[in-house]
Design a protein around this motif. Structure first.
Motif, PDB file in Angstrom:
ATOM      1  N   GLU A 125      -9.657   7.547  12.305  1.00  0.00           N
ATOM      2  CA  GLU A 125      -8.222   7.373  12.507  1.00  0.00           C
ATOM      3  C   GLU A 125      -7.690   6.257  11.611  1.00  0.00           C
ATOM      4  OE1 GLU A 125      -5.226   6.531  16.263  1.00  0.00           O
ATOM      5  OE2 GLU A 125      -7.383   6.428  16.563  1.00  0.00           O
ATOM      6  N   LEU A 126      -6.550   6.517  10.953  1.00  0.00           N
ATOM      7  CA  LEU A 126      -5.832   5.431  10.262  1.00  0.00           C
ATOM      8  C   LEU A 126      -4.876   4.853  11.287  1.00  0.00           C
ATOM      9  CD1 LEU A 126      -4.535   6.630   6.765  1.00  0.00           C
ATOM     10  CD2 LEU A 126      -6.453   5.123   7.225  1.00  0.00           C
ATOM     11  N   LYS A 127      -4.946   3.528  11.471  1.00  0.00           N
ATOM     12  CA  LYS A 127      -4.111   2.943  12.519  1.00  0.00           C
ATOM     13  C   LYS A 127      -3.073   2.007  11.924  1.00  0.00           C
ATOM     14  CE  LYS A 127      -8.354   2.964  14.837  1.00  0.00           C
ATOM     15  NZ  LYS A 127      -9.501   2.095  14.836  1.00  0.00           N
ATOM     16  N   ASN A 128      -1.825   2.382  11.986  1.00  0.00           N
ATOM     17  CA  ASN A 128      -0.701   1.533  11.570  1.00  0.00           C
ATOM     18  C   ASN A 128      -0.933   0.817  10.238  1.00  0.00           C
ATOM     19  OD1 ASN A 128       0.750   2.147  13.944  1.00  0.00           O
ATOM     20  ND2 ASN A 128      -0.548   0.694  15.046  1.00  0.00           N
ATOM     21  N   VAL A 129      -1.318   1.580   9.243  1.00  0.00           N
ATOM     22  CA  VAL A 129      -1.537   0.987   7.923  1.00  0.00           C
ATOM     23  C   VAL A 129      -0.194   0.513   7.354  1.00  0.00           C
ATOM     24  CG1 VAL A 129      -2.168   1.543   5.531  1.00  0.00           C
ATOM     25  CG2 VAL A 129      -3.640   2.265   7.427  1.00  0.00           C
ATOM     26  N   THR A 130      -0.120  -0.765   7.024  1.00  0.00           N
ATOM     27  CA  THR A 130       1.125  -1.348   6.518  1.00  0.00           C
ATOM     28  C   THR A 130       0.812  -2.265   5.350  1.00  0.00           C
ATOM     29  OG1 THR A 130       2.030  -1.324   8.744  1.00  0.00           O
ATOM     30  CG2 THR A 130       3.120  -2.776   7.163  1.00  0.00           C
ATOM     31  N   PHE A 131       1.408  -2.001   4.191  1.00  0.00           N
ATOM     32  CA  PHE A 131       1.351  -2.952   3.073  1.00  0.00           C
ATOM     33  C   PHE A 131       2.368  -2.561   2.002  1.00  0.00           C
ATOM     34  CE2 PHE A 131      -1.904   0.233   1.936  1.00  0.00           C
ATOM     35  CZ  PHE A 131      -1.668   0.459   0.589  1.00  0.00           C
ATOM     36  N   ASN A 132       2.690  -3.527   1.136  1.00  0.00           N
ATOM     37  CA  ASN A 132       3.633  -3.279   0.049  1.00  0.00           C
ATOM     38  C   ASN A 132       2.995  -3.620  -1.286  1.00  0.00           C
ATOM     39  OD1 ASN A 132       5.704  -2.696   1.869  1.00  0.00           O
ATOM     40  ND2 ASN A 132       6.209  -4.869   2.064  1.00  0.00           N
ATOM     41  N   LEU A 133       3.355  -2.839  -2.307  1.00  0.00           N
ATOM     42  CA  LEU A 133       2.884  -3.163  -3.657  1.00  0.00           C
ATOM     43  C   LEU A 133       4.093  -3.568  -4.500  1.00  0.00           C
ATOM     44  CD1 LEU A 133       0.950  -3.172  -6.106  1.00  0.00           C
ATOM     45  CD2 LEU A 133       1.151  -0.702  -6.193  1.00  0.00           C
ATOM     46  N   PRO A 134       4.180  -4.853  -4.903  1.00  0.00           N
ATOM     47  CA  PRO A 134       5.326  -5.275  -5.708  1.00  0.00           C
ATOM     48  C   PRO A 134       5.268  -4.699  -7.132  1.00  0.00           C
ATOM     49  CG  PRO A 134       4.235  -7.153  -4.671  1.00  0.00           C
ATOM     50  CD  PRO A 134       3.323  -5.982  -4.537  1.00  0.00           C
ATOM     51  N   LYS A 135       6.433  -4.548  -7.714  1.00  0.00           N
ATOM     52  CA  LYS A 135       6.543  -3.976  -9.059  1.00  0.00           C
ATOM     53  C   LYS A 135       5.811  -4.849 -10.078  1.00  0.00           C
ATOM     54  CE  LYS A 135      10.292  -2.396 -12.043  1.00  0.00           C
ATOM     55  NZ  LYS A 135      11.744  -2.352 -12.172  1.00  0.00           N
ATOM     56  N   CYS A 166      -0.046   6.378  10.153  1.00  0.00           N
ATOM     57  CA  CYS A 166      -1.130   6.795  11.058  1.00  0.00           C
ATOM     58  C   CYS A 166      -1.585   8.213  10.708  1.00  0.00           C
ATOM     59  CB  CYS A 166      -0.654   6.811  12.508  1.00  0.00           C
ATOM     60  SG  CYS A 166      -0.078   5.217  13.086  1.00  0.00           S
ATOM     61  N   LYS A 167      -2.869   8.434  10.852  1.00  0.00           N
ATOM     62  CA  LYS A 167      -3.409   9.776  10.658  1.00  0.00           C
ATOM     63  C   LYS A 167      -4.653   9.909  11.519  1.00  0.00           C
ATOM     64  CE  LYS A 167      -4.254  13.768   8.735  1.00  0.00           C
ATOM     65  NZ  LYS A 167      -3.350  14.915   8.903  1.00  0.00           N
ATOM     66  N   LYS A 168      -4.686  10.951  12.322  1.00  0.00           N
ATOM     67  CA  LYS A 168      -5.814  11.077  13.245  1.00  0.00           C
ATOM     68  C   LYS A 168      -6.683  12.280  12.907  1.00  0.00           C
ATOM     69  CE  LYS A 168      -6.670  10.182  18.035  1.00  0.00           C
ATOM     70  NZ  LYS A 168      -6.198  10.060  19.380  1.00  0.00           N
ATOM     71  N   TYR A 169      -7.967  12.049  12.767  1.00  0.00           N
ATOM     72  CA  TYR A 169      -8.956  13.123  12.685  1.00  0.00           C
ATOM     73  C   TYR A 169      -9.845  13.022  13.925  1.00  0.00           C
ATOM     74  CZ  TYR A 169      -7.777  13.629   7.718  1.00  0.00           C
ATOM     75  OH  TYR A 169      -7.124  13.850   6.535  1.00  0.00           O
ATOM     76  N   ASP A 170     -10.725  13.990  14.097  1.00  0.00           N
ATOM     77  CA  ASP A 170     -11.602  13.966  15.262  1.00  0.00           C
ATOM     78  C   ASP A 170     -12.456  12.701  15.311  1.00  0.00           C
ATOM     79  OD1 ASP A 170     -10.620  16.314  16.079  1.00  0.00           O
ATOM     80  OD2 ASP A 170     -12.248  17.561  15.273  1.00  0.00           O
TER      81      ASP A 170
END
Lengths: 210, 285
Positions: B18-28, B11-15
């Motif tokens: 907002e990034l909201k619960n960004v979730t992902f994986n990058l496999p090798k 998460c990252k909030k600006y005025d």
């Protein structure tokens, strides 16, 4: 960290021609106008270092640098080290030029006077840069440039105003009383000022987001 | 499968954003296309991964290491191309080579110089004399020349002509050939990705709305084209989004096979990433 220093030196190097011309111009002015050549040091050091900040800013180097290993720690440190290195190199060149000018103009070389004058200028230059760097790191070079101009103007105005009403003989007396230790005091003061400025800049940079 | 990059609830909030619960994986060993419209949060996510901006997150791991605690170790092994951020333009490729030798333990001058020759970049010319495509190539080969295990690229192909884009895509394909290296590649030019990306992660308005293998996405998803009457017979659960065009309804569906068994609608088009983006963003639920 050496990589970051190399980067600043490479930038300064690419302006070598311009710097060379300035040096020659000042030397000629020194020869004919009997101007104090140590002034070159102050003027050029400030100009060179500010230009490195401008180039960094233009290409968003600081943000890119943070993708490289070891950057948060070394970005600020390397700027201070480059500054000191550059002041040393410019000082050596200036001293040599001062000798030459002094010899040509008056046929003698007043070593003591040249060294004291150099030391004063190095101290003054370090003081100005130490004051400027945290402001540049905090507000960015564009805003800082205007801010610094304003602050210097304000200080000169306040100084001028106060000098009309204050008794300056006290300061003169104080300076005379420490004259014998002046070199030592200036060196110690320089180290303290640069260190404090570095610590402040480092703190600002560590918190900075790009 | 081992993940080279793991992000959980970032998460990252600006005025105004907002990034909201960004979730992902990058496999090798995989290339992930990170797509979304301008301002969707791609660059912010990448900056948070690189710790250029501070963020709140449950987990942010690269090579299984914490992105803050092990920052130096991680950064030795990643190569980065950021949009519009690079070396000061009065420097030359030679300067860069000289500087990078002192920054990366594994910097490979020979490789860097070979790349310079391959892409006809003059090593003694200042960067400011280079065209946009040449600069991008220089940025990319700089990111590659210390043998990184992960490349993080923010819009590496934007603003380039098709020839330069193809050349750059080829570099990436060569890079992952040995199977150990991975790429996170943000772009809004999705056609680049259909050929090379193994995974697609789609961000919209600061939220991840999809993260899937490209094959699965292109094979299963589809666009149903039908009349208003047919559309009204379709259960809301069976489609993701729809949009009404001048003559017909376009409906984004998640599983073409299932849909075919349920409904008697013959026109189901294959989906492109562009279609997917447009329908996901502009379509109605």
């Amino acid at each position: 960290m050496i990589g970051f220093i190399k980067k600043d030196i490479a930038m300064i190097k690419s302006n070598f021609k311009l710097l060379g011309i300035l040096f020659i111009a000042f030397t000629i002015m020194g020869l004919f106008g009997k101007m104090d050549i140590s002034f070159i040091l102050a003027f050029m050091s400030v100009m060179i270092m500010i230009s490195t900040f401008s180039y960094d800013n233009y290409n968003k180097w600081d943000a890119y640098a943070l993708t490289l290993p070891n950057s948060r720690k070394n970005n600020v440190k390397s700027k201070y080290i480059t500054t000191i290195l550059m002041i040393l190199i410019v000082s050596i060149i200036t001293i040599i030029l001062s000798f030459i000018i002094s010899y040509i103009n008056v046929k003698t070389i007043n070593y003591e006077q040249i060294f004291i004058s150099m030391l004063d200028t190095i101290f003054g230059t370090l003081l100005v840069l130490s004051f400027m760097y945290p402001i540049i790191y905090k507000f960015g070079i564009e805003k800082a440039r205007i801010g610094i101009f304003f602050i210097v103007f304000l200080l000169v105005a306040i100084g001028g105003f106060l000098s009309q009403y204050l008794d300056l003989s006290l300061i003169t007396k104080l300076l005379l009383s420490i004259e014998n230790y002046l070199a030592l005091i200036l060196i110690i003061l320089s180290i303290i000022i640069v260190y404090v400025s570095y610590k402040i800049s480092e703190r600002i940079f560590n918190k900075k987001e790009f | 499968m081992e993940n080279i990059l793991e992000i959980k609830n970032l998460c990252k909030k600006y005025d105004n954003f907002e990034l909201k619960n960004v979730t992902f994986n990058l496999p090798k060993g995989m290339i992930m296309g990170f797509i979304g419209e301008n301002g969707a949060g791609k660059t912010t996510t990448i900056k948070a991964i690189l710790n250029i901006i501070k963020s709140n997150h449950e987990e942010l791991k690269i090579f299984g290491l914490d992105n803050c605690k092990d920052e130096e170790k991680i950064k030795e092994e990643i190569g980065v191309v950021l949009d519009d951020m690079f070396f000061p333009e009065i420097l030359t490729p030679n300067d860069i080579n000289n500087i990078m030798k002192s920054i990366y333990k594994t910097w490979d001058s020979k490789m860097f110089n070979n790349y310079l020759k391959k892409f006809s970049l003059l090593s003694n010319n200042q960067i400011k004399t280079f065209s946009k495509g040449m600069r991008k190539k220089l940025e990319i080969i700089t990111a590659l020349s210390h043998h990184p295990k992960l490349l993080i690229l923010d819009e590496p192909t934007s603003g380039l002509d098709p020839i330069a884009r193809t050349e750059i895509i080829n570099i990436f394909q060569n890079f992952i050939e040995n199977g150990d290296c991975s790429i996170l590649f943000s772009t809004h030019i999705t056609t680049d990705l259909e050929h090379i990306a193994d995974y697609i992660t789609f961000i919209n308005n600061g939220k991840i709305i999809l993260s899937k293998p490209t094959n699965e996405l292109l094979d299963n998803y589809g666009i149903v084209k039908c009349t208003e009457k047919e559309f009204k017979n379709i259960n809301k659960k069976d489609y993701i989004k729809y949009q009404k065009t001048k003559y017909e309804y376009e409906i984004l569906i998640e599983n073409k096979k299932d849909f075919k068994t349920k409904y008697d609608i013959s026109i189901i088009d294959k989906i492109t990433l562009d279609d997917l983006m447009v329908l996901m963003i502009k379509g109605e639920e």
